[in-house]
Design a protein around this motif. Structure first.
Motif, PDB file in Angstrom:
ATOM      1  N   LEU A 309       0.819  -1.223   0.000  1.00 62.68           N
ATOM      2  CA  LEU A 309       0.000   0.000   0.000  1.00 62.68           C
ATOM      3  C   LEU A 309       0.848   1.267   0.000  1.00 62.68           C
ATOM      4  O   LEU A 309       0.312   2.366  -0.062  1.00 62.68           O
ATOM      5  CB  LEU A 309      -0.915   0.017   1.232  1.00 62.68           C
ATOM      6  N   GLY A 310       2.168   1.129   0.080  1.00 61.97           N
ATOM      7  CA  GLY A 310       2.949   2.365   0.076  1.00 61.97           C
ATOM      8  C   GLY A 310       4.394   2.249   0.496  1.00 61.97           C
ATOM      9  O   GLY A 310       5.060   3.270   0.651  1.00 61.97           O
ATOM     10  N   GLY A 311       4.931   1.061   0.691  1.00 59.77           N
ATOM     11  CA  GLY A 311       6.330   0.936   1.052  1.00 59.77           C
ATOM     12  C   GLY A 311       7.248   1.216  -0.125  1.00 59.77           C
ATOM     13  O   GLY A 311       6.859   1.051  -1.281  1.00 59.77           O
ATOM     14  N   ASP A 312       8.480   1.638   0.178  1.00 57.73           N
ATOM     15  CA  ASP A 312       9.429   1.876  -0.907  1.00 57.73           C
ATOM     16  C   ASP A 312      10.244   0.606  -1.171  1.00 57.73           C
ATOM     17  O   ASP A 312      10.019  -0.443  -0.551  1.00 57.73           O
ATOM     18  CB  ASP A 312      10.337   3.066  -0.578  1.00 57.73           C
ATOM     19  N   ALA A 313      11.205   0.705  -2.082  1.00 57.77           N
ATOM     20  CA  ALA A 313      11.977  -0.467  -2.485  1.00 57.77           C
ATOM     21  C   ALA A 313      12.755  -1.057  -1.315  1.00 57.77           C
ATOM     22  O   ALA A 313      12.865  -2.286  -1.182  1.00 57.77           O
ATOM     23  CB  ALA A 313      12.928  -0.100  -3.624  1.00 57.77           C
ATOM     24  N   ARG A 314      13.278  -0.188  -0.443  1.00 55.99           N
ATOM     25  CA  ARG A 314      14.041  -0.711   0.687  1.00 55.99           C
ATOM     26  C   ARG A 314      13.141  -1.457   1.662  1.00 55.99           C
ATOM     27  O   ARG A 314      13.529  -2.486   2.212  1.00 55.99           O
ATOM     28  CB  ARG A 314      14.781   0.420   1.402  1.00 55.99           C
ATOM     29  N   ASP A 315      11.931  -0.951   1.898  1.00 52.81           N
ATOM     30  CA  ASP A 315      10.985  -1.647   2.764  1.00 52.81           C
ATOM     31  C   ASP A 315      10.705  -3.052   2.228  1.00 52.81           C
ATOM     32  O   ASP A 315      10.746  -4.040   2.962  1.00 52.81           O
ATOM     33  CB  ASP A 315       9.668  -0.875   2.857  1.00 52.81           C
ATOM     34  N   LYS A 316      10.417  -3.108   0.938  1.00 51.99           N
ATOM     35  CA  LYS A 316      10.093  -4.400   0.338  1.00 51.99           C
ATOM     36  C   LYS A 316      11.316  -5.318   0.316  1.00 51.99           C
ATOM     37  O   LYS A 316      11.205  -6.535   0.489  1.00 51.99           O
ATOM     38  CB  LYS A 316       9.537  -4.184  -1.072  1.00 51.99           C
ATOM     39  N   GLY A 317      12.499  -4.712   0.135  1.00 52.55           N
ATOM     40  CA  GLY A 317      13.726  -5.496   0.186  1.00 52.55           C
ATOM     41  C   GLY A 317      13.969  -6.081   1.570  1.00 52.55           C
ATOM     42  O   GLY A 317      14.451  -7.205   1.710  1.00 52.55           O
ATOM     43  N   ALA A 318      13.610  -5.306   2.608  1.00 52.76           N
ATOM     44  CA  ALA A 318      13.779  -5.787   3.979  1.00 52.76           C
ATOM     45  C   ALA A 318      12.848  -6.963   4.268  1.00 52.76           C
ATOM     46  O   ALA A 318      13.227  -7.922   4.951  1.00 52.76           O
ATOM     47  CB  ALA A 318      13.514  -4.645   4.960  1.00 52.76           C
ATOM     48  N   VAL A 319      11.625  -6.903   3.737  1.00 49.55           N
ATOM     49  CA  VAL A 319      10.692  -8.020   3.901  1.00 49.55           C
ATOM     50  C   VAL A 319      11.240  -9.270   3.219  1.00 49.55           C
ATOM     51  O   VAL A 319      11.236 -10.366   3.795  1.00 49.55           O
ATOM     52  CB  VAL A 319       9.305  -7.667   3.322  1.00 49.55           C
ATOM     53  N   ARG A 320      11.731  -9.092   1.998  1.00 42.78           N
ATOM     54  CA  ARG A 320      12.270 -10.252   1.267  1.00 42.78           C
ATOM     55  C   ARG A 320      13.458 -10.853   2.003  1.00 42.78           C
ATOM     56  O   ARG A 320      13.641 -12.069   2.022  1.00 42.78           O
ATOM     57  CB  ARG A 320      12.672  -9.842  -0.147  1.00 42.78           C
ATOM     58  N   ALA A 340      16.257 -13.814  -1.229  1.00 38.90           N
ATOM     59  CA  ALA A 340      17.447 -13.025  -0.879  1.00 38.90           C
ATOM     60  C   ALA A 340      17.927 -12.233  -2.087  1.00 38.90           C
ATOM     61  O   ALA A 340      18.298 -11.053  -1.965  1.00 38.90           O
ATOM     62  CB  ALA A 340      18.557 -13.942  -0.374  1.00 38.90           C
ATOM     63  N   ARG A 341      17.946 -12.856  -3.246  1.00 43.80           N
ATOM     64  CA  ARG A 341      18.383 -12.154  -4.464  1.00 43.80           C
ATOM     65  C   ARG A 341      17.410 -11.040  -4.830  1.00 43.80           C
ATOM     66  O   ARG A 341      17.829  -9.974  -5.307  1.00 43.80           O
ATOM     67  CB  ARG A 341      18.519 -13.159  -5.612  1.00 43.80           C
ATOM     68  N   GLU A 342      16.119 -11.288  -4.602  1.00 48.00           N
ATOM     69  CA  GLU A 342      15.129 -10.234  -4.853  1.00 48.00           C
ATOM     70  C   GLU A 342      15.372  -9.056  -3.912  1.00 48.00           C
ATOM     71  O   GLU A 342      15.268  -7.893  -4.311  1.00 48.00           O
ATOM     72  CB  GLU A 342      13.721 -10.782  -4.656  1.00 48.00           C
ATOM     73  N   SER A 343      15.704  -9.354  -2.654  1.00 51.30           N
ATOM     74  CA  SER A 343      16.008  -8.298  -1.687  1.00 51.30           C
ATOM     75  C   SER A 343      17.188  -7.460  -2.150  1.00 51.30           C
ATOM     76  O   SER A 343      17.145  -6.220  -2.116  1.00 51.30           O
ATOM     77  CB  SER A 343      16.315  -8.905  -0.313  1.00 51.30           C
ATOM     78  N   LEU A 344      18.249  -8.112  -2.592  1.00 49.12           N
ATOM     79  CA  LEU A 344      19.446  -7.395  -3.029  1.00 49.12           C
ATOM     80  C   LEU A 344      19.162  -6.553  -4.262  1.00 49.12           C
ATOM     81  O   LEU A 344      19.696  -5.447  -4.407  1.00 49.12           O
ATOM     82  CB  LEU A 344      20.575  -8.383  -3.303  1.00 49.12           C
ATOM     83  N   LYS A 345      18.307  -7.048  -5.126  1.00 49.72           N
ATOM     84  CA  LYS A 345      17.935  -6.276  -6.317  1.00 49.72           C
ATOM     85  C   LYS A 345      17.139  -5.029  -5.922  1.00 49.72           C
ATOM     86  O   LYS A 345      17.352  -3.937  -6.471  1.00 49.72           O
ATOM     87  CB  LYS A 345      17.103  -7.152  -7.262  1.00 49.72           C
ATOM     88  N   LEU A 346      16.242  -5.179  -4.958  1.00 50.28           N
ATOM     89  CA  LEU A 346      15.407  -4.050  -4.528  1.00 50.28           C
ATOM     90  C   LEU A 346      16.224  -2.989  -3.796  1.00 50.28           C
ATOM     91  O   LEU A 346      15.951  -1.790  -3.926  1.00 50.28           O
ATOM     92  CB  LEU A 346      14.291  -4.552  -3.613  1.00 50.28           C
ATOM     93  N   THR A 347      17.218  -3.403  -3.020  1.00 48.43           N
ATOM     94  CA  THR A 347      17.964  -2.455  -2.190  1.00 48.43           C
ATOM     95  C   THR A 347      19.182  -1.872  -2.885  1.00 48.43           C
ATOM     96  O   THR A 347      19.759  -0.898  -2.399  1.00 48.43           O
ATOM     97  CB  THR A 347      18.392  -3.119  -0.871  1.00 48.43           C
TER      98      THR A 347
END
Length: 435
Positions: A309-320, A340-347
């Motif tokens: 609903l409104g998180g940025d890429a780092r928020d979503k990367g932290a969840v991943r 983990a790779r998705e997290s690194l891509k997002l952050t």
């Protein structure tokens, strides 16, 4: 100027008045075909194109866009306000930064101090949001040199600068900055409890990142005593959040979770889904660190849903990253690697240590030992840099276990020595508090 003149008609008139062809007016990012479509009314130019065309035509961007003749100060004010709004809304951020850079240069030449300050702040906040921390620090440091910028008038500037120092692994700079802010608030006649809580909680982050847990707790003691009298719900949320973070870093998981439950209860009474998501994510991190991997799953799911609903890429990367770590600990290496790779891509350039920890665990489960060792090494470095020593210790132990399993005993011993050093830092605060 003709009444009702469109931007395309104005562009064509100005071009012809200056004796320029469409090809002669064209330049990088603004082709002659693009100019032709603007003049023909088939295309609305971007803000960046307007600026470039206006510069070549010798007029202001404001005049080219609207036909309005304004003074330089008025035109700067318009451009500043529009750019600030774009940054707040997250719209056309690159264009807004381009405008702010132009305004900064013009304002410096004109001696327009107010516009200089606003442009520096805008560029600093935009750079921080984009993860360009060195650049953010430079802009924000210049802005706070001016007397017009104070902790009372511009708290977000000081909070962001301090957070930038933490990202740059300069917690001592952040601590000094927040202490000065609190001192200045104390000297002022205004009693802004919310601002005091904000700076005090951020000071606790800076101190705990340096391993100065006892001092971090001392900063929060007075606020805790006055918690029930703090009317601003967000100030109370920040306080409980800070207490939870500190308790977690001290290894007091149950205390941390208790504080977080109070923060979550307050957040659920607001419409702030972003911070509610972050509270659930922090809860999952603490549970996983405490070995309660199964229970953490529901909090990760809630955080993931709310961040949509409104998180940025780092928020979503932290969840991943937490999803990956949980899956690795549950013996699901393939799923862990993917998340983990998705997290690194997002952050991007600001990776999360837990993502590398998860990579290490997953590669170790798959007997990919060189890849695991590299991931563990990076995880320990990143976690230590952010003051997450307890998780860094866990990463070291997992790394050493993998090395022992591979009969690389000497390397395992070296890693365990490093774990002991990190554990010493992590346990320093509780000892100091007991003494």
């Amino acid at each position: 100027m003709s009444v009702g003149e469109t931007i395309g008609q104005r562009l064509r008139r100005l071009r012809l008045e200056r004796g320029l062809s469409q090809r002669e007016l064209a330049g990088p990012g603004v082709s002659y075909a693009y100019i032709s479509r603007i003049e023909g009314g088939q295309r609305q130019p971007s803000l960046r194109a307007i600026r470039r065309l206006a510069r070549k035509l010798g007029v202001t961007a404001q005049f080219l866009e609207t036909g309005s003749m304004t003074t330089s100060e008025e035109e700067r004010e318009i451009r500043l306000s529009e750019s600030e709004l774009r940054l707040r809304l997250g719209e056309s951020v690159d264009e807004a930064e381009d405008v702010l850079r132009d305004v900064l240069r013009e304002a410096e030449e004109a001696g327009d101090i107010d516009a200089v300050i606003r442009a520096e702040i805008g560029l600093g906040l935009a750079a921080a949001r984009a993860g360009r921390h060195e650049q953010a620090a430079e802009h924000l440091e210049r802005s706070i040199q001016e007397p017009l910028v104070s902790p009372a008038s511009h708290p977000d500037v000081f909070i962001t600068l301090g957070a930038t120092y933490l990202f740059l692994d300069r917690p001592e700079h952040a601590g000094d900055l927040y202490e000065k802010c609190l001192d200045e608030l104390a000297r002022s006649e205004t009693d802004d409890t919310s601002a005091r809580v904000r700076f005090a909680t951020h000071l606790s982050y800076a101190l705990s990142n340096q391993g100065r847990f006892a001092e971090a707790r001392e900063v929060l003691i007075d606020l805790t005593a006055a918690a029930d009298s703090i009317l601003d719900p967000y100030a109370r949320i920040r306080l409980f959040w800070s207490l939870a973070r500190l308790a977690s870093m001290e290894g007091q998981a149950q205390s941390a979770l208790r504080h977080l439950r109070r923060a979550i209860a307050l957040l659920e009474s607001t419409e702030d889904t972003l911070h509610l998501a972050r509270a659930h994510l922090l809860t999952s991190e603490i549970l996983i660190l405490d070995g309660q991997v199964d229970i953490a799953g529901s909090h990760i799911e809630i955080a993931s849903r709310l961040f949509e609903l409104g998180g940025d890429a780092r928020d979503k990367g932290a969840v991943r990253a937490q999803e990956a770590k949980r899956e690795a600990l549950l013996g699901q290496p393939r799923e862990a690697l993917a998340h983990a790779r998705e997290s690194l891509k997002l952050t991007g350039d600001a990776p999360i240590g837990s993502a590398y920890f998860a990579l290490g665990l997953a590669h170790a489960l798959l007997k990919e030992r060189e890849e695991a060792a590299s991931a563990f090494q990076t995880a320990v470095a990143l976690l230590g840099q952010r003051g997450e020593w307890r998780e860094a210790v866990q990463a070291c132990r997992a790394w050493a276990d993998m090395l022992r399993e591979a009969d690389r005993t000497e390397e395992a011993f070296e890693v365990l020595e490093r774990a002991a050093e990190l554990a010493e830092r992590a346990s320093a605060a509780p000892r100091a508090l007991r003494s």
